[in-house]
Structures are given as structure tokens and as C-alpha cells.
Design a protein around this motif. Sequence first.
Motif, mmCIF file in Angstrom:
data_model
loop_
_atom_site.group_PDB
_atom_site.id
_atom_site.type_symbol
_atom_site.label_atom_id
_atom_site.label_comp_id
_atom_site.label_asym_id
_atom_site.label_seq_id
_atom_site.Cartn_x
_atom_site.Cartn_y
_atom_site.Cartn_z
ATOM 1 N N ILE A 20 0.838 -1.199 0.000
ATOM 2 C CA ILE A 20 0.000 0.000 0.000
ATOM 3 C C ILE A 20 0.874 1.250 0.000
ATOM 4 N N PHE A 21 1.941 1.179 0.780
ATOM 5 C CA PHE A 21 2.839 2.327 0.821
ATOM 6 C C PHE A 21 3.398 2.628 -0.564
ATOM 7 N N LEU A 22 3.852 1.576 -1.251
ATOM 8 C CA LEU A 22 4.460 1.799 -2.569
ATOM 9 C C LEU A 22 3.429 2.282 -3.578
ATOM 10 N N ILE A 23 2.171 1.824 -3.440
ATOM 11 C CA ILE A 23 1.151 2.279 -4.376
ATOM 12 C C ILE A 23 0.940 3.785 -4.212
ATOM 13 N N TYR A 24 0.888 4.215 -2.943
ATOM 14 C CA TYR A 24 0.592 5.631 -2.730
ATOM 15 C C TYR A 24 1.826 6.519 -2.795
ATOM 16 N N GLU A 25 2.975 5.963 -2.515
ATOM 17 C CA GLU A 25 4.168 6.790 -2.575
ATOM 18 C C GLU A 25 5.358 6.026 -3.133
ATOM 19 N N PRO A 26 5.311 5.734 -4.433
ATOM 20 C CA PRO A 26 6.408 4.935 -4.993
ATOM 21 C C PRO A 26 7.749 5.655 -4.948
ATOM 22 N N ARG A 27 7.737 6.977 -4.706
ATOM 23 C CA ARG A 27 9.019 7.678 -4.679
ATOM 24 C C ARG A 27 9.620 7.718 -3.286
ATOM 25 N N GLY A 28 8.941 7.091 -2.349
ATOM 26 C CA GLY A 28 9.579 6.884 -1.058
ATOM 27 C C GLY A 28 9.202 7.875 0.015
ATOM 28 N N LEU A 29 9.564 7.488 1.216
ATOM 29 C CA LEU A 29 9.259 8.287 2.401
ATOM 30 C C LEU A 29 9.813 9.700 2.307
ATOM 31 N N TYR A 30 11.031 9.796 1.779
ATOM 32 C CA TYR A 30 11.686 11.093 1.779
ATOM 33 C C TYR A 30 10.911 12.083 0.938
ATOM 34 N N HIS A 31 10.390 11.600 -0.193
ATOM 35 C CA HIS A 31 9.603 12.448 -1.079
ATOM 36 C C HIS A 31 8.373 12.954 -0.335
ATOM 37 N N ARG A 32 7.715 12.015 0.355
ATOM 38 C CA ARG A 32 6.510 12.370 1.101
ATOM 39 C C ARG A 32 6.849 13.378 2.195
ATOM 40 N N TRP A 33 7.992 13.165 2.822
ATOM 41 C CA TRP A 33 8.448 14.031 3.889
ATOM 42 C C TRP A 33 8.680 15.439 3.359
ATOM 43 N N GLU A 34 9.282 15.539 2.180
ATOM 44 C CA GLU A 34 9.521 16.847 1.570
ATOM 45 C C GLU A 34 8.200 17.543 1.270
#
Lengths: 295, 350, 419, 263
Positions: free
Chosen positions: B323-337
Motif C-alpha cells: 500500500i505504501f508503494l502504491i501511494y508513494e512509490p518515490r519513497g518516504l523522503y519524497h513524502r516528507w519533503e
Amino acid sequence: MDKIISLIILGVMVGGIYSLIALGFVFIYKSSKILNLAHGQFLMFFAYVTYTLISQAHLPFVAAVIIVLVLSALVGVFVERFTIRPLMGQSILATIIMTFALGFIVEGIVILISKGYYASLPAFLPTGMWKLGAINISHQYLAILVLTLLLFAACMWFYQGSRAGLAMRAVAEDHITTASTGISVAQTFRLSWVIACLLAVISGLLLSSLYDVHIDLAGYGIAKGLPVILLGGLESMGGALVGGLIVGLAEMFGAGYIDPLVGGGFREVVPFILMVLILMVKPYGIFGLVKIERV
Amino acid sequence: MAMIPGDFSQSYERDIAIFRTKTQWVVMVIGLAIMLTFPLFMSNYWLSLFNFIFVTVIAVLGLHLVTGLCGQISLGQSALMCVGAYTVGVLSVKFGISVWACLPLAGLVTGLIGMIFGAPALRVKEFYLAMSTLAAQFIIVWVVSHLEEWTGGQLGMYVPPATIGGFSSASPSNLFYIGFILTIVMIAVAKNIQRTRVGRAFIAIRDNDIAAEVMGINLFRYKLLAFFIGCFFAGIAGWMWAMYLQNINPSQFTLKESLWMLGMVIVGGMGSTTGAVMGAVFVRGLDMIADYASAWAGTVFPTIGEQAFTAFSLIIFGLVIVIFLIYEPRGLYHRWELFKASYRLHPYAY
Amino acid sequence: MKNRIKLVGLVLVCLLVLPLLLACAKAPSATPAATEKVITVGYLNDLSGAISCCGIADQVGLKNYLQYIQDEKRIPGVKFDVVSWDDRYDVSRVAAGYRYLLDKGVNLIVTMAVHQSETMRPMAVADKMLILGYNTSELNIADPIWCFTQQPLTENANASFFNWVTQNWDYQKTGRKPVVAEINWDNSMGKAGAKGAEAYCKSLPDKLDWKGTIVVPPGTMDFSQPALQLNQWGCDYVFSTMVNGPTTNLMKEKNARGYKFQVCTGGWGFVCFKQSKDVGGKDIDGLYWISAEGWHTDGTAGLKLADTICRRYNSASDIEKLGYLENICYNFGLVFGMEVEFLVKGAISAGLDPTNSEVLRGQATKMKIDPQGLYPPMTWSNAKGSGVDKLRMYQIKLVNGVPEPALITDWFDVTKYKK
Amino acid sequence: MLNVNNIEVMFHGSILVLSGVSLQVADKQMVALLGANGAGKTTTLKAIAGMLHVEDGKVTHGSIEFDGRRIEKLTVEEIARLGIALAMEGRPILEHLNAEENLLVGSYIKREGANIKKDLDMVYGYFPRLKDLRKNTGGYLSGGEQQMLVVGRCLMMHPKLMLLDEPSLGLSPLLMREVFDIVDRIHREEGTAFLIVEQNAMLALAFTEYGYVMENGKVVLDGVSEKLRANEDVREFYLGLSEVGNKKSYREVKHYKRRKRWL
């Protein structure tokens, strides 16, 4: 001499099984450039489901297999729609890790079904063997080899000769360009996952006719499938066949002649040593597509 | 990197600085200080979990440099950790070298061995390279388990704890301090490698190695260097692993671990040091949470059977990653930014 | 869009912070009733991986026996609780499992394979945690002892099998030595077994024709080449130190090709009848149960008790489906339960706190165990005592569907063959 | 046939690329779309072909109609099936497929199997060179051959409208001419309508019937090609000519004039 001939025969037979495992990997890789790390788990999952249908629901073997084939097609559609398609256009590595995580889920489901127990499918292939002196050829292995070759022929024809196969190859090259000619990328993907799942059913069944079905089957699928497709070239079905035979033979000779010298277990590393050597000479595997680089 | 509107980096140094504002410094220092107090009130369970996370973070940082920065996919990180761990074991047990002295040696030996397996990188690319490192995974573990006179083979070996005076790494709280300092140092090293000439060369190679070569980057040298540095990190992680378990065994270093380390780099966000750390913490934390959640699920559905525990833990773990990869395939750091950016700009949309 | 990003970001931060919050919370401690003491037994073994056929039955046996003690009120005022961890036969999961069990507040840990207790040993020594293992290695039981073993060293078990071969081989009639070999997993268990077998067989060159050990990687499915090799060696007896799953694959291969050698597994290579029957039918080659001195001195009684307890706590369909009764590991689980019972009883009778791991360890090293008529009085093998070196061996046969052990070799002191 | 009605295109929900672009292509008409780099020509084509979502963009305003049907919400392959073929910029051939397979991919949407052979012959008729290269791997063909292959692949689809994005990019003047000649022949013989994006304005205007000039995401000028060729500004900025036949020094071009005139 007997030993050599026996080892060659075993190598070819076992290599056939490796090729069979590798076929599922190649099929997905060819159409979507994804290394499906969950293939081993799929093998195991479908074999388990078949076993459960036979032993718990008391279905006849053929009915169970048909149900599992239908189920596998649904699984293929489901997997493609909900895990692979959302990642289209993203890094391939993310998709590969996705299949890896998918493998964990499938493994968990298998444990829920199997409760950790081994399963043994009823023998559906001819048993018995031909004896030629000290060398014997098991009918079961031979049947698997023949079925593997037929499966390979069918898949190769599908890729080279059919319209859907052409669409798959086109999609593998470039999604956008292919879509602009009216080929539906999503449909092609779905088809390739469905076929890969069907292949997983067939190879899972053939494997479980030889071995007990249990959790290790998944790891076995990965450990044997990967070197084969890398030796042969990721995109090549012929490569998977040849790679399987090479790995099978190398393992047999490694185990037969080198193991006693080095204290065992060499069989496991032989394919990898071979793989590194071959990759040094042919960086894209024996039959792999050479990347066309233009700067 | 988004900054507060109206605040611009006016020099190159400032633009590439790790901490660009005083607030960042303060938050960082306070955070680290809080972490240092953990051994005072945490149980051994949590401390050793942190030690385990430290091991992972260091190893994943190495992989981040090889794969995330330089673009050379490596599937052998866990086996290279094995080299590091056994370097400590063999040198300290068979040759009586101090365990502390083994720390840099573990890094160096692992780095050199990593270079051997990285050498095909010049010719071999993409997944095929992944496989030559996959070969490293199998070959190294096999060799280690067959050098029985030195390594004890499959029976494993005990490694003495690192000691100075009365301070021994055998207790989880002491090891926590060692691991903590080691991790901070390694993060700083990784972060700084990324900012130097070498790091920029790595990025050029990742983005297009032919173009990089044309620009005058010596591909062979830099690819080997990437492998050396990445495996140096793995060696340090191996040292930490040996201290953490004190019993090393070739079967502790599995392909699955190697694959997960790659997974951590992806989940964290390719090409970012912070991302690599986040990925390691996230996956390890998730693994643990999945275990607890499945233990709970097992008590809720006891009829499923004894294996519900494992099954649920695998399913929960896999599902969250999927689920994480579906919603944020560019990774945690991208989401964090994104999160930081939208937080800064609040209440304005753009 | 913006809100969604924020939401997801917040959730992620929460996920990252969650471990910290959990850390600050008190570890969940079982709150016993005022009069009752709760002994939490940690069980760390493979419940879904390569040796699951053993681990599951073992766990069920342990749980059943502890329930049995409670129901029979054999130790008044004490309740038992079992917390399990499945390591999937993956050494890298053992450390995490140890931590998990510790967090759950266990008083002692029951485990199985040697690599499991070996990995936990340094931590157990640091934490003063008692570990009961099933088999062991010499490294594992070095001082300070925190790991105790139920069974012989693997190498001794294998040696005692070949001892049985020498005793039963008809040298006159055949006019030759028996040809023997081993097939093992390439892991700690397999390597230890090979070491013992080789040392023993080479010490008797005039009695045994030792061909060597075949090592296969754990997880191997395909036994065609090993089977061929064993056949080409002309083996009479092959001892397999692999658990039942791979062994059944080897037997399948052997039967399919009509090879003549006899495969035997035993010692701590588990006896999972259910699966062996599924594969081999009536042609099960030989399942041997080798036990250390002091344990299972009368296997028949143990199996009878297992029968009673198993039928009491498990549904008939489970017994049938999972084959507990046909699985010697179920019995081993009972023995673990008995060990726990003995330790706790001893601690209480000495007026000590049975929830203290150190007290339990003290009992384990010196206590006389009350046999309750099941087992004769004996001492815990003080690790290097006779327990792990002196063995006897049973052959298990199915009689009317119930496994019956028959004693085939009486005490055999392995140390005699060691230099 | 194609009616682009005042569309606005936004990328990433914030970057406005096109605003108020309107253009028409009638049945069997050949239309040129001119403009400087970054004027939004390619984006316009992508909007028509439904490819914006790939780059996280979408049509936020206005409509695109094809044969009276709104198509701005359709996917790439649905639009392709309606009869719009896009030959993207940069010669997007399928590298590892051989030339003939590349062409066959174009015929995928057609159901009748028998006509494919005929279609191939037709394409080989237009591009005889492709026939000799038909077993060669696409990635190893030369630039001009690849361009022919792309146009040929579009042709296999029997589109009503073909969108060509910079067919002359990176080709020698001679090849450029050849490509355009063939396009012209296709137009005449097959009756396909064309919308051609081109940097080489003189060439494009010479072959087309109608032209649009874009700048900064807007259509700033349109007219019959003949007239556009005669238009003073077009001559100055795109053709680089001040008087017929005389080259003009770029130094003398007054850039302010462009702004004054067109905004």
C-alpha cells in the motif's frame, strides 16, 4: 563413464525443471521489464490450493486443476490491477520491491491455509523408468521435460507469431508509443500477468508432482529461477531453456565431481560462479537483448 | 529543497549545507540528546531493537551510496555484512587483535572484497549487475561456511565483546552508545560523500554513464570506489552485528535480508541519505509492529490456529509495504519533503 | 491534494513515532491473581518453515502438557502461559524472537535446533535467561551454562546410529562390511552430524565401509544427484540428519528410481510419521529415535501418556489431520512440559521464586527431578555429563496405526570412540 | 473534423502551458502548426492525442472534438482507435523489434487479418527502402529510416488524421524534402488529413494548405499557408527573409516588434 552419462541425463532433466521455473520470470520480464520476485510464492500458492481442493474438498484432480487455473487467471488480473498498474511509470526497482512484498503476502496466505504443514499431491504423471544398464531414466522427469518443451514452444509461438505477443513486445519497448498505435497497455499487461499466473500453476503442479509442497518451494523458485534467466538473458525464452540446461548440468557436475573435493554444498554456488563468468563475456546474458545505446 | 518563502540561499555553500537554518541545528541537537538518554529508562528489549536498527541503518547507507547514488544495483549487502562480521571474529579470536582495531579493518576488508564483486560493473549493467552481486551473496556465504578452521563453518563462532576498562559492549545499553555514535558518524560520512566531487560523479554515472564518461569521469574508478565505500559501510555494519549478537553464523546473512535492504532504500526514497535512514527505520519498525499486531490478531482469532501469528505478521508487513508503494512509490523522503513544503506554506495552497 | 499530503505525512510521522510511544509505555506484564503465580514459557521454534512439521507438534505437546498440569492441579497455585515466536527456520529472525519473548516477560525459553540456542546464548547469559534446547553443540554448553539440552549432541546421535549398524550387520552371511554414508543439510545440524558420523566410522575401519557425507543446501528440493551418488557408492544404510520434509523427497526419489539403499532418520532428525506415510506409504525405511541417558528411558510409557493427553486436548479431526500422535515431536513437547514442571516444582519445594529465571537455572543444574512414576529419578545432565554422550536407540513402528517404539540398542557410550 | 476549442492545459496542477488554443483541421486537409521552441506546439499535439496524463498534465478548460465527439477525456489508445495517429518527436520506434514488426504494431487495432499484407505493401510502396530493411532491428536504422518507419507505422493504422511532430528533426535537407514529399503523396493518395508541427516553417508552409502560428501557449496567427508565407512577420521570424530571396541578418531583427505586434 556411467557416472558421466547419468549426470548428463540428470542435468538435462533437472535443467528442464529450472527452465520451467524460469519461464514464468521471463514471461513477465519480457512484457513489462519487471523481475517478479513473487513468482516462487505463486508456484507454491497454487500448488497448495490444488492440494487443499483435492484433500479438503475431495475434488477430482482434473476439476481441482481447472478451478485453480481459473483462480490463477483472476489472481493475475487482481495483481496487475491493484499492485502493478498503480506503479506504471515509476522506478522499476519500486515495482520489483512491490512484487517482493507481494510474495510476503502470498506466503502469509499459504501459511494460513497450510498451517505450516507439508502437502503431497497425488501422482498424476507416469511413474516407472527405463533401465539402460546402470543408467536409468525416470518417466516422471521425462514427462516433465516433454511438457516443459511443449510449454516453451507454445510460449515462443505466442510471442513471435501471435498478435497479442507482438503487442506484448511492443509494450515492453515503450508504453506511450505503443499506446499511440491503439494497443491498450493495461490490457496487454493484464494478459501477461494472467499468462504468468497460469504458467505458475503449471510449473507449480509439475514441481509438486516431484517434491513435497511446502514453504521452501518459494525460495527454491527464486534461487533456481534467477541464475537461469540471467545466464540465458532476461528477455529470451530460448535463453531460459538453454540457461536451465546449463545450470542443471553445471550443478550436477559440480555436485558430482567438485563437491567431494571441497566439502559439499558446491552445487549451490556453481551456477553463480558460471553466471559471473558468462556475464563478463556477454553482459546481457547469452541470448539477452543488447541495450541499444545512443547518446 | 523548499525553503521559507523569501529566504533564499545566497551562496553555493549555503545551498548544499546540511543544516541551513539555526532551527534545524537546534532541533537536531535536542533530538540527539534525547536519544542519548534512552538507555537510562528503556528496557533491554528496546535498546537491542535500536541496536538492530543501527546495524541496518549503517548497512542501508552503504547500499544507498552504491545503488541510490551511483545506480549500481547490489543484492549482496547482507553477505558483505557477513564478511565484516567474520573479519572481526577471525581477527579477534584467531589473531588476538583488539576488537576496536577490527572496526576499521572490518570496513577495509569488506570494501576490498566488495570491489572484487563490483568489478563486473564496468561491463555489466542493470539487472545483470544485480545478479553478479547476487552471486556474491551465495559465494561469500558458501566460502565462509567452508573455511571451517577459521570461521567454525556452519557451527558459527563467538565474538568477544568490545571493551575499554570496565566498559563492555556486551550489555545492550553500552552497545547502544557505541551504535549511536557509529551511526551518527556514518550518516555524516554518507551525507558528506554525497556533497563532494565524488558524490556528484556518482550521480552523473547513475543518470547516464556514457554521458558521464564523455564528461571525463573515469567510470571504472568511480564505480569501484562506489562499491568500496558501500561495502565499507557494510563491513562496519557487520562489526556492529557481531557486537550485537556476539554469535555469528553464516546462515544469519540471507538473500532475503539483502533484498530487504534494497527495499529499504526504495521505501526511503532513492538517492537521499535521509531517505535511506528513514527506510531502514520504517521497515524494521514495521516488521516489529507487524509481529505485535499479529500476536494481537492471533488472540482475536484463536481458531485460525497456531500459525496465524506468522501468517498475519507476513500479511500485515507485505500489505503495508504494498500500500505504501502504491501511494508513494518515490519513497518516504519524497513524502516528507511534500509534507514539509505544505506545512511551511500553510495556509496557502501554492 | 494539499490536505491529503498533510494527512499522509501526519500518518507517516505517527507511524515513525509509534515505536517510541510504545517504548515509553510499560511492558505488558501479566497480573496474576493474588494466590496464583504465572510462569510464562517462551517458545521459539519454526512453525511455518522447513522444520515446521516438528515445531508445530512440539508446541502443541508443550501446551497440552502445561494445560494438563494445570487441570490436574499437579502444582497448586501456579498457572502456565506459553508465548510463541515463529522463526521460520531463519537464523536472522532468532535474535528478534528472543527480544520479543523477553519483552513478553517470559521466565524461560524453550527452543529446538542448535543454531537457535547458540544465537541466543550470549544474550541469554547477559540477561540471565534460562534456555531449554532440544539438541546442542559443544560450543553451546560451554561455561557459563544457560542453555540446557534434552537430547544428545547431534554428532553423538549419528554415531550411535552407526553403532547400531555394526551391531546388527550380519558380517558372516554377507561376507563384507556394510557400506554407509550420510546425507545432511549444509547447516549447523548437518555439519555436526557429519562430524560425529565420520569420526565414529573412521575409528572402525574394519567394521564399516564409510563413503562420506553428502551435503545439500537447506531448501534443496531436488535429490536426484545425491540419490544417484548414494546408489553408485552402493550404500546399504544412509543416515539423514535432515528433517522429515527433505528426507521424504529423498525417499520419493529413491523409490521412483528403485535404488536399494536404506534411508534412516532419527536422533533429532524428527520422526514425522504423517508425512512419511503420505510419501512412502508402507515403505518407510526406518525412523529411529535416539535418546540421551536420563530421558525417555521407557519410551513406551511416554507414548502412552502422549496418547492420553493428546486425545484429551485436541479434536479427533485435528489429530487425524495433523497427525500429532504419529509425530514423535509431540512427545518431545510433552517432555519439555515435564522439564518445566520439574523445574517449577523443585523451585517451589525449595521455597524459591519459580518466576525467577536464575532460580530455575539453579534447579536445572542440581535438582533431582520428581518422576511422578513416569520416569525414574535422574539428574539434569550437567551439560557435559553423561546425558549428552550416552545414548540408546529405539525403532519406531506403527502398530494398528499407533507408533510403538522398540528398543534396539541399549546404552552406548560415545565417548569411548572419541580421542 | 478536428476542432480544438479554446483549450487550456495545466501541468502538475499549477503550470499553465496552453491557454486559449483553438484550431481546426477539416477533412483531408493539411495543416501546419508553427512556432518557436517552447511555444506549446508539442503540448497541443499531446493534448489532442490524450498523452498529457503521462506528464501529469490535463486539459482544464475548453474542448477537443473529433468527428463531433468530445475526446479530451479519452485515453491514448481510445483516441488512436478513433483514427488519430500521432508520430511523436524524436522518432519513437520500438528499438528491439525489426522494421516489419514495427509496422505490424500499427495494424494491431485492425481486425481483418487479410488486409494487413496489403497495408504492408502500401507502406513499402511509399517507402521502398523499408522493404529492404524489413528484417533489421529498428534501433539500428538511421535517423531518416526511423522517421520513415514511424510515419509508416502511423499509416498502417489508416488514420483519418495524422499528427506529425517535427518529422524533419535531425534530418539532412535532402531527407527532409523526401519525407515531406512522401507525406504529400500520402495526403493526396490516401486522403489522410495532417496536422504537422514543424520548425522548418518554409518547408511546412510549402506543403500545407493552412497554418497556425503559436507563441507562449497561444495561437497568435492563422491563415491560408500561401498568405502566411507572404506575411511579413512570419517571413521575418521563421523564414529569416525580409524580401523574397534575400537573406536577412539576424542581428537586425528587432525583437520588440514581435511583442508589440502579437500581444
